[in-house]
Design a protein around this motif. Sequence first.
Motif, mmCIF file in Angstrom:
data_model
loop_
_atom_site.group_PDB
_atom_site.id
_atom_site.type_symbol
_atom_site.label_atom_id
_atom_site.label_comp_id
_atom_site.label_asym_id
_atom_site.label_seq_id
_atom_site.Cartn_x
_atom_site.Cartn_y
_atom_site.Cartn_z
ATOM 1 N N SER A 121 0.819 -1.219 0.000
ATOM 2 C CA SER A 121 0.000 0.000 0.000
ATOM 3 C C SER A 121 0.850 1.266 0.000
ATOM 4 N N THR A 122 2.030 1.232 0.645
ATOM 5 C CA THR A 122 2.910 2.402 0.619
ATOM 6 C C THR A 122 3.445 2.640 -0.790
ATOM 7 N N SER A 278 13.021 -5.339 -0.891
ATOM 8 C CA SER A 278 14.469 -5.413 -0.659
ATOM 9 C C SER A 278 14.858 -4.638 0.594
ATOM 10 N N ARG A 279 14.274 -3.449 0.766
ATOM 11 C CA ARG A 279 14.541 -2.647 1.959
ATOM 12 C C ARG A 279 13.992 -3.327 3.204
ATOM 13 N N LEU A 280 12.835 -3.971 3.081
ATOM 14 C CA LEU A 280 12.271 -4.705 4.217
ATOM 15 C C LEU A 280 13.229 -5.806 4.662
ATOM 16 N N LEU A 281 13.793 -6.537 3.712
ATOM 17 C CA LEU A 281 14.749 -7.595 4.046
ATOM 18 C C LEU A 281 16.020 -7.023 4.667
ATOM 19 N N ASP A 282 16.440 -5.851 4.177
ATOM 20 C CA ASP A 282 17.603 -5.188 4.792
ATOM 21 C C ASP A 282 17.332 -4.892 6.265
ATOM 22 N N ASN A 283 16.122 -4.428 6.542
ATOM 23 C CA ASN A 283 15.764 -4.131 7.939
ATOM 24 C C ASN A 283 15.716 -5.400 8.781
ATOM 25 N N LEU A 284 15.188 -6.475 8.199
ATOM 26 C CA LEU A 284 15.097 -7.743 8.929
ATOM 27 C C LEU A 284 16.473 -8.357 9.154
ATOM 28 N N THR A 329 7.976 10.208 9.294
ATOM 29 C CA THR A 329 9.349 10.712 9.284
ATOM 30 C C THR A 329 10.074 10.033 8.132
ATOM 31 N N PRO A 330 10.714 10.809 7.254
ATOM 32 C CA PRO A 330 11.351 10.198 6.072
ATOM 33 C C PRO A 330 12.334 9.089 6.454
ATOM 34 N N SER A 331 11.892 7.843 6.316
ATOM 35 C CA SER A 331 12.739 6.697 6.617
ATOM 36 C C SER A 331 13.470 6.272 5.349
ATOM 37 N N HIS A 332 14.421 5.353 5.510
ATOM 38 C CA HIS A 332 15.133 4.834 4.337
ATOM 39 C C HIS A 332 14.151 4.175 3.376
ATOM 40 N N PHE A 333 13.139 3.507 3.938
ATOM 41 C CA PHE A 333 12.158 2.816 3.099
ATOM 42 C C PHE A 333 11.427 3.808 2.198
ATOM 43 N N VAL A 334 10.884 4.856 2.794
ATOM 44 C CA VAL A 334 10.110 5.847 2.023
ATOM 45 C C VAL A 334 11.017 6.642 1.093
ATOM 46 N N GLN A 335 12.189 7.006 1.567
ATOM 47 C CA GLN A 335 13.120 7.771 0.725
ATOM 48 C C GLN A 335 13.522 6.988 -0.517
ATOM 49 N N ASP A 336 13.721 5.680 -0.360
ATOM 50 C CA ASP A 336 14.057 4.844 -1.514
ATOM 51 C C ASP A 336 12.994 4.956 -2.599
ATOM 52 N N LEU A 337 11.738 5.047 -2.188
ATOM 53 C CA LEU A 337 10.640 5.131 -3.150
ATOM 54 C C LEU A 337 10.518 6.530 -3.748
ATOM 55 N N LEU A 338 10.582 7.545 -2.892
ATOM 56 C CA LEU A 338 10.400 8.922 -3.364
ATOM 57 C C LEU A 338 11.530 9.369 -4.287
ATOM 58 N N LEU A 339 12.746 8.859 -4.046
ATOM 59 C CA LEU A 339 13.914 9.296 -4.817
ATOM 60 C C LEU A 339 14.268 8.335 -5.946
ATOM 61 N N ASN A 340 13.439 7.347 -6.168
ATOM 62 C CA ASN A 340 13.712 6.371 -7.225
ATOM 63 C C ASN A 340 13.697 7.048 -8.600
ATOM 64 N N ASP A 341 14.712 6.765 -9.411
ATOM 65 C CA ASP A 341 14.853 7.421 -10.717
ATOM 66 C C ASP A 341 13.684 7.104 -11.653
ATOM 67 N N GLN A 342 13.214 5.861 -11.634
ATOM 68 C CA GLN A 342 12.100 5.498 -12.514
ATOM 69 C C GLN A 342 10.811 6.207 -12.111
#
Length: 362
Positions: A121-122, A278-284, A329-342
């Motif tokens: 959903s995010t 991928s980010r979720l697995l990094d966190n886990l 709060t801008p987390s690594h997870f959300v930032q990865d999505l917002l700053l994605n080049d595609q």
Amino acid sequence: MFSSVWNFIKRHKKKIIFTGAVVGGVYFLGKYAQKKIKEIQEKEATEYIAQARRQFHFESNQRTCNMTVLSMLPPLREAIITQLNSESLTTLLKTKPTNKLEIWEDLKIISFTRTIVAVYSTCMLVVLLRVQLNIIGGYLYLDNSLAKSVTAPLTPPDVQQQYLSSIQHLLGDGLTALISRVKAAVRSSLGGLSLKQSLSLLELEQQLSWIRAEVEADSGRPLSSYMLADAENALADQACGLTENDVVTIRLLNETRDMLDSPDFSKVLSTCLNRGFSRLLDNLAEFFRLPVGDSAPNAAPDSLSAVSLPLAKIIPIINGQINGVCSETPSHFVQDLLLNDQVKEFAANVYETFSTPQELQK
């Protein structure tokens, strides 16, 4: 003296006339060239200014998108937690009930479901708002640039509010349907696993991949259906009596649906989902590290299979991931999505499409 000059002119009359014509032609040609060069320079300057203004408006619009996504994450998180309330189960377990095993099994399904739903959903929220706000942004740019020649705005404020309120589908009926689909996949993949069974990070990644494959399998209902209602809610059901603003809103929703059904949108959403999981697995992975000085006999210290944890210990870890995924709060997870080049490129294409005058001809 004058007679000799006159004789010279008579003898070379044709040459003098030709030379004069050439000199005059060159003079007027030079003037014409200067005029054209000036016109070209002015046109280029105007186009450059317009392009710079358009670029500034686009970048400002993207910042608005980012802020809107962050502001929508808390209500999204609350909507997920309300429907998948694991906290009530953990509280119940503390009372040492007789059906403890049954509650643990429910907690297993709910914990995995709500974190996986949070990732889906995010990602959907990020790409959907990119589409909606860049469609609106494109029309607002046209409103500003064509203000002198167009009396009525293309997207009045009431229309914008009505159109953007369609995001509530993702937080309501769309989310409920998504939860149902993910929960069925989680139960199919993890339902038979014992709470005592140990899983390495690699095995956990495989479980998530199987769940994703089932959720994203072609079941006749694309993922875009969870983001936008099939019909334009009550507006589309009215046989008559639609206001002018209603008609504009329906057009915007149809244009949005066309975007969601495009191959480019599917690719961007898939990219976001891959990055999100991928980010979720990094966190886990932080919970699957060997203690300093320890080593597994058959695995490298950083191997995905170096550490295994019982499923009962993985459940509370996976259950808490929603707070990092749906964080305002801008987390690594959300930032990865917002700053994605595609995502950025797709947003630029949407804005380009709807900020050109040709769009008015539709």
